[in-house]
Design a protein around this motif. Structure first.
Motif, short mmCIF file in Angstrom:
data_model
loop_
_atom_site.label_atom_id
_atom_site.label_comp_id
_atom_site.label_asym_id
_atom_site.label_seq_id
_atom_site.Cartn_x
_atom_site.Cartn_y
_atom_site.Cartn_z
N PHE A 130 0.83 -1.21 0.00
CA PHE A 130 0.00 0.00 0.00
C PHE A 130 0.87 1.26 0.00
O PHE A 130 0.59 2.23 -0.71
CB PHE A 130 -0.92 -0.01 1.22
CG PHE A 130 -1.83 1.19 1.31
CD1 PHE A 130 -2.97 1.26 0.51
CD2 PHE A 130 -1.57 2.23 2.18
CE1 PHE A 130 -3.82 2.35 0.58
CE2 PHE A 130 -2.41 3.33 2.26
CZ PHE A 130 -3.54 3.39 1.46
N ARG A 137 -3.66 0.99 -8.47
CA ARG A 137 -4.87 1.01 -7.65
C ARG A 137 -5.52 -0.36 -7.46
O ARG A 137 -6.61 -0.45 -6.89
CB ARG A 137 -5.89 1.98 -8.27
CG ARG A 137 -5.48 3.47 -8.10
CD ARG A 137 -5.44 3.81 -6.61
NE ARG A 137 -5.05 5.18 -6.33
CZ ARG A 137 -3.82 5.56 -6.02
NH1 ARG A 137 -2.83 4.66 -6.00
NH2 ARG A 137 -3.55 6.80 -5.76
N TRP A 138 -4.87 -1.43 -7.93
CA TRP A 138 -5.39 -2.77 -7.69
C TRP A 138 -4.27 -3.64 -7.16
O TRP A 138 -3.12 -3.52 -7.58
CB TRP A 138 -5.95 -3.38 -8.98
CG TRP A 138 -7.21 -2.72 -9.44
CD1 TRP A 138 -7.34 -1.77 -10.40
CD2 TRP A 138 -8.55 -2.96 -8.95
NE1 TRP A 138 -8.65 -1.40 -10.55
CE2 TRP A 138 -9.42 -2.12 -9.67
CE3 TRP A 138 -9.08 -3.82 -7.98
CZ2 TRP A 138 -10.79 -2.10 -9.45
CZ3 TRP A 138 -10.44 -3.80 -7.76
CH2 TRP A 138 -11.29 -2.95 -8.49
N PRO A 162 -11.66 1.43 -8.48
CA PRO A 162 -10.81 1.07 -7.33
C PRO A 162 -11.01 1.95 -6.10
O PRO A 162 -10.53 1.61 -5.02
CB PRO A 162 -9.39 1.22 -7.89
CG PRO A 162 -9.52 2.19 -9.02
CD PRO A 162 -10.87 1.93 -9.62
N SER A 163 -11.73 3.05 -6.28
CA SER A 163 -12.05 3.88 -5.11
C SER A 163 -13.26 3.32 -4.36
O SER A 163 -13.67 3.86 -3.33
CB SER A 163 -12.31 5.33 -5.53
OG SER A 163 -13.45 5.42 -6.37
N SER A 189 -9.13 -3.81 -4.04
CA SER A 189 -9.07 -2.48 -4.62
C SER A 189 -8.28 -1.56 -3.69
O SER A 189 -8.02 -1.89 -2.53
CB SER A 189 -10.48 -1.92 -4.82
OG SER A 189 -11.10 -1.69 -3.56
N TYR A 190 -7.93 -0.40 -4.21
CA TYR A 190 -7.19 0.58 -3.39
C TYR A 190 -7.98 0.93 -2.14
O TYR A 190 -7.43 1.00 -1.03
CB TYR A 190 -6.91 1.84 -4.21
CG TYR A 190 -6.16 2.90 -3.44
CD1 TYR A 190 -4.77 2.85 -3.31
CD2 TYR A 190 -6.83 3.95 -2.84
CE1 TYR A 190 -4.08 3.81 -2.59
CE2 TYR A 190 -6.16 4.92 -2.12
CZ TYR A 190 -4.78 4.85 -2.00
OH TYR A 190 -4.11 5.81 -1.28
N GLU A 191 -9.29 1.16 -2.30
CA GLU A 191 -10.11 1.54 -1.16
C GLU A 191 -10.19 0.43 -0.12
O GLU A 191 -10.14 0.67 1.08
CB GLU A 191 -11.52 1.92 -1.62
CG GLU A 191 -12.49 2.29 -0.51
CD GLU A 191 -12.06 3.49 0.31
OE1 GLU A 191 -12.49 3.60 1.49
OE2 GLU A 191 -11.30 4.35 -0.20
N LYS A 194 -6.87 0.32 1.64
CA LYS A 194 -6.76 1.52 2.49
C LYS A 194 -7.49 1.31 3.81
O LYS A 194 -6.97 1.61 4.89
CB LYS A 194 -7.34 2.73 1.74
CG LYS A 194 -7.32 4.02 2.52
CD LYS A 194 -7.97 5.15 1.72
CE LYS A 194 -8.06 6.43 2.52
NZ LYS A 194 -8.74 7.51 1.75
#
Length: 317
Positions: A130, A137-138, A162-163, A189-191, A194
């Protein structure tokens, strides 16, 4: 013969121990900790060819550049041959790849996490990915015994944002807990990542070290932590409902298909858009590489409307 006093004391001790065990078991039971109203996983499907035909050529070129994947491959020196094979084959198709090791290995370059506990090591690897993914973003998490077709993965997530919190793979259920099988590969996904990195800071919801009498697998620990953040397991499949993330090798799936439907083994085996196969030897992975990326029947033309370009400077097939 035991006296009544000693029998009573033994009974009190055994009863106390039994209550303690029940308390410990309930303190980290997934069904006790998680909200029973949370929804179940649903099915994630790749866009159809009809969807792609609606896009202009410029839009398809943009999409081909846009979907980029960071591969997190968890390795150990004891699986050196699988590690070397993953490095030499499918991982070259990742836009960025990190081999995360339990300890330093002289033979192959890796990110040494200096951690033997598998769950703690996975946490550290995901945090490192991360922090170092740049604009990717994946995230795709795999063991070195997994063979992945990254282009098919990109096709699956092509029209996904990805958000938004996506957590995809071969979704399974254990009691009230739904999770993605580690052996099949895990997509975040990035979200989703996160949120996961954030909940890592909360030892009550997502402990680094297990506090129960039994040890949960990494895949279930991951699912519990993600569920606390509102991220749920999604099953990746094609338009026919066939799973895209496989926990078996191609050979095993073909053998299963011959048993179920000997008159049409291809139809009963695997999806044309399969993303992962698992449990293969290094030699079998090399054969897969040949079949997927190199062999083409003469006289047949392939006119895929979308092309995923390899990472810049990559020597992949």
């Amino acid at each position: 013969m035991l006296s009544e006093g000693s029998s009573f004391m033994k009974g009190m001790i055994l009863g106390g121990l039994f209550c303690l065990v029940l308390s410990l078991l309930s303190s980290f039971s997934p069904s006790a900790q998680l909200n029973p109203e949370d929804h179940h996983h649903h099915h994630i499907m790749a866009p159809s060819k009809e969807d792609l035909r609606r896009l202009s050529e410029a839009q398809m070129v943009e999409l081909g550049h846009k979907v980029r994947v960071y591969c997190v491959i968890m390795v150990q020196p004891k699986v050196l041959m699988h590690w070397a094979t993953a490095k030499d084959t499918w991982s070259k198709h990742c836009d960025q790849v990190g081999f995360y090791s339990s300890e330093a290995a002289k033979a192959l370059e890796s990110i040494d996490l200096n951690e033997q506990d598998e769950w703690a090591r996975l946490r550290k690897a995901l945090k490192h990915a991360f922090d170092n993914a740049g604009d990717l973003r994946w995230f795709f998490v795999a063991r070195p015994t997994t063979f992945a077709i990254i282009e098919n993965l990109k096709y699956l997530i092509l029209d996904k944002d990805p958000s938004e919190p996506f957590y995809i793979g071969n979704a399974m259920k254990s009691g009230e807990l739904e999770y993605v099988e580690y052996e099949s590969g895990i997509v975040l996904s990035y979200e989703a990542l996160k949120r996961l990195v954030e909940v890592f800071k909360d030892e009550e919801k997502c402990p680094e070290r297990g506090r129960t009498l039994w040890k949960l697998s990494e895949e279930k620990q991951l699912a519990i932590c993600l569920k606390y953040t509102g991220v749920f397991a999604e099953n990746g499949e094609d338009s026919l409902g066939k799973g895209l993330f496989n926990t078996k090798s191609v050979g095993s799936l073909i053998a299963d298909g011959m048993t179920k439907n000997p008159s049409d083994v291809v139809e009963s085996c695997c999806s044309d858009l399969a993303i992962t196969f698992s449990g293969m030897s290094p030699n079998q992975m090399q054969v897969m590489m040949f079949g997927v990326y190199r062999m083409r029947p003469y006289g047949h033309n392939f006119h895929d409307s979308l092309i995923f370009l390899p990472p810049e400077g990559s020597d992949n097939d």
